[in-house]
Design a protein around this motif. Structure first.
Motif, PDB file in Angstrom:
ATOM      1  N   THR A 107       5.718   7.247  -4.292  1.00 40.79           N
ATOM      2  CA  THR A 107       4.436   5.940  -4.637  1.00 40.79           C
ATOM      3  C   THR A 107       3.249   6.997  -5.083  1.00 40.79           C
ATOM      4  OG1 THR A 107       4.718   4.141  -3.672  1.00 40.79           O
ATOM      5  CG2 THR A 107       2.403   4.478  -4.640  1.00 40.79           C
ATOM      6  N   TRP A 108       3.315   7.708  -3.528  1.00 43.98           N
ATOM      7  CA  TRP A 108       2.073   9.250  -3.060  1.00 43.98           C
ATOM      8  C   TRP A 108       2.139  10.039  -3.165  1.00 43.98           C
ATOM      9  CZ3 TRP A 108       2.138   4.313  -0.129  1.00 43.98           C
ATOM     10  CH2 TRP A 108       1.655   3.603  -0.864  1.00 43.98           C
ATOM     11  N   TRP A 235      -3.276   0.912   0.249  1.00 43.43           N
ATOM     12  CA  TRP A 235      -2.733   0.218  -0.512  1.00 43.43           C
ATOM     13  C   TRP A 235      -2.483  -1.332   0.073  1.00 43.43           C
ATOM     14  CZ3 TRP A 235       1.966  -1.766   0.610  1.00 43.43           C
ATOM     15  CH2 TRP A 235       2.856  -2.566  -0.092  1.00 43.43           C
TER      16      TRP A 235
END
Length: 266
Positions: A107-108, A235
């Protein structure tokens, strides 16, 4: 009246929605476990598409067996029977931590460098000497003694400074620039290393500072893991904001923030 608690994509090894049986809700509530259950269901839903290679699964199972002292097939089967887990669920359980880390990376991970460069100044550290006093005249006198070489910064800080830095002869740090109040951080960042700054008013105090050292932050493995975790926590907070009003009440949002952090760490 019986009540049920519905969770989307609950951790059961399958996707979809699940409804907890009415009789279990009072038990979970009495032990304050519903916030933890809601938190874990959010995370489990996110990592549901994440898979592990056979080698990763095998390694995770080996570590799991060692942790629980399951050194025989009989013990493994007995453990699974005791907790009602199938082999598939056991593998999901054992690989959960790895799948969370994979989720963070997927995701990051690709944006860590740009994120780091954007906020690098906040991660840089500084070591500085500080003297603070509530009297302007005293501050000017101490500044004069230091610049004229009459006494050292450390001696005067130990004797006159009115904060905890007196116990360390004025030395503070290393501390991250991002944790320092903006105005004071600006003063430090615009100071030359080794140069004593003239007294400056901060709040009700007068301060004399001398920067001893700047430590440049590096995007090493430790920093990468930290940034991944920070993005993950941001998140997670966003996911909490999307919960229903009842779920937010269970989580204690806006009333018990420490409880939410405890749920993340669980």
């Amino acid at each position: 009246m019986n009540k049920t608690l519905q969770l989307g994509d609950v951790y059961d090894g399958r996707s979809g929605s699940a409804i907890l049986p009415p009789e279990i809700i009072p038990f979970l509530a009495s032990y304050n476990l519903i916030p933890q259950l809601l938190s874990q269901s959010i995370i489990e839903s996110a990592i549901a598409p994440i898979t592990c290679t056979p080698a990763e699964t095998s390694h995770a199972l080996e570590q799991f067996y060692q942790q629980w002292d399951l050194n025989s097939e009989e013990k493994i089967q007995s453990w699974c029977l005791r907790y009602g887990l199938t082999q598939e669920q056991l593998e999901l359980f054992a690989t959960r931590k790895l799948r969370v880390e994979k989720f963070k990376q997927i995701t990051w991970g690709h944006q860590l460098e740009s994120y780091f460069l954007k906020y690098k100044r906040h991660f840089d550290k500084v070591i500085y000497s500080l003297i603070r006093t509530d009297n302007r005249g005293t501050a000017n006198e101490l500044y004069f003694r230091i610049t004229e070489g009459e006494q050292s910064f450390a001696e005067l800080a130990h004797e006159y400074s009115q904060g905890p830095e007196a116990e360390t002869s004025g030395i503070i740090g290393p501390v991250e620039v991002g944790t320092i109040t903006p105005n004071f951080a600006q003063l430090l960042c615009t100071s030359q290393v080794g140069i004593v700054q003239a007294p400056v008013a901060f709040g009700e105090s007068w301060v004399i500072v001398r920067v001893e050292k700047f430590i440049t932050a590096q995007l090493d493995n430790f920093m990468r893991q930290r940034l991944l975790q920070e993005n993950f926590e941001t998140w997670f907070q966003q996911q909490l904001s999307q919960l229903s009003a009842e779920e937010k009440t269970w989580m204690g949002i806006n009333t018990k923030p420490a409880q939410v952090q405890q749920a993340i760490a669980a």
